[in-house]
Design an enzyme around this catalytic site. Structure first.
Site, PDB file in Angstrom:
ATOM      1  CG  HIS A  33      -1.943  -0.995   1.300  1.00  0.00           C
ATOM      2  ND1 HIS A  33      -1.908  -2.049   2.184  1.00  0.00           N
ATOM      3  CD2 HIS A  33      -3.084  -1.144   0.592  1.00  0.00           C
ATOM      4  CE1 HIS A  33      -2.984  -2.802   2.013  1.00  0.00           C
ATOM      5  NE2 HIS A  33      -3.709  -2.279   1.050  1.00  0.00           N
ATOM      6  CG  LEU A 184       4.411  -7.240   0.059  1.00  0.00           C
ATOM      7  CD1 LEU A 184       4.917  -5.867   0.512  1.00  0.00           C
ATOM      8  CD2 LEU A 184       4.877  -8.309   1.043  1.00  0.00           C
TER       9      LEU A 184
END
Ligand code: PAF
Length: 280
Positions: A33, A184
């Site tokens: 992110h 991820l």
């Protein structure tokens, strides 16, 4: 950095700040992110991240209730990344009444792969993304950044933006991976230590599938089912491992052409469903 919960407060915080660069998330932020946030930062005058676990995109048996909600920690890391505004609506802020108007994406693109195994998923995603775009951009131009790990999602959103003529540039960011190659994902947190050490097998299976597809010694469906069997033998429950055309995610028509293909996979290890993809 301002943290706002209501649409009215978001609009007040954005007033006069110029063109937004926007990163929508469901929180529980990880390095992937933050890479999106870093990529978004220079793309607008004001950087907005949203954190909202969107009930509409979860099936009843999925992990909506247990999805990690870590707002305070997320805000700290966003502040360290020089995010300007965090929009963290409560459910009652974003859905003050049942959301009976929804976005119905093109079934050719949205009912295959993820949409086949998670029916209604892309309706839920598009509905919340269109609503978040309304909150952040209010019809004005801007940029939104999505991760390429959710390959089909960024394609569906691009198509929605095109068909609704929204003045929003959609930018996709490369997949962030752990040193062993695992993509991820917030859901990696569900993996036991043993599962975590095995989890890279999904991306390896995609690499092997891509290589064998280009070597083209067997028909693609045979290679795909061999790949699923091999991953299954390592303890995974495979939803799909497949090679598609990048342009429309349909099965390749004719000879396979490197540079136009993507291998996509979704599989469950224990109770954790992971997805990954590889362009080749
Ligand atoms: O990719 C996600 O995290 C979600 O699907 C999104 C785009 C934030 C919509 O809820």
């Amino acid at each position: 950095m301002q943290v706002v919960h209501t649409i009215a407060d978001l609009r007040a915080a954005l007033a006069g700040r110029g063109r937004p660069a926007f990163v929508p998330t469901m929180g529980n932020l990880h390095a992937g992110h933050l890479a999106l946030v870093r990529q978004a930062k220079p793309l607008g005058d004001v950087l907005v991240a949203s954190i909202f676990v969107n009930r509409l995109q979860f099936l009843p048996h999925e992990d909506f209730d247990s999805y990690p909600r870590t707002l305070q920690k997320d805000c700290k890391v966003l502040e360290a990344e020089s995010c300007d505004i965090v929009f963290a609506p409560r459910e009652s802020d974003l859905y003050p009444q049942p959301q009976t108007f929804v976005v119905q994406p093109d079934p050719q693109l949205a009912d295959i792969l993820e949409g086949h195994f998670r029916p209604g998923f892309f309706t839920g995603v598009c509905t919340v993304v269109l609503k978040l775009f309304g909150c952040v951009f209010g019809g004005n131009p801007g940029t939104a950044v999505f991760g390429r790990k959710d390959y089909q999602q960024q394609m569906v959103i691009r198509q929605m933006v095109r068909q609704f003529a929204l003045p929003i540039d959609i930018v996709t960011a490369d997949i962030s991976r752990a040193p062993d190659g695992l993509a991820l994902s917030s859901r990696n947190a569900y993996l036991s230590p043993e599962e975590r050490s095995q989890a890279v097998q999904l991306s390896r299976a995609l690499q092997t599938l891509a290589q064998s597809a280009l070597a083209a010694r067997q028909a693609l469906p045979t290679l795909e089912s061999d790949a699923a069997q091999a991953l299954g033998a390592q303890g995974w429950e495979v939803d799909y491992l497949t090679v598609r055309q990048r342009g429309d995610l349909q099965a390749p028509a004719g000879a396979l052409e490197a540079g136009h293909l993507v291998a996509l996979g979704a599989a469950r290890l224990g109770r954790t469903r992971l997805i990954d993809n590889l362009e080749f």
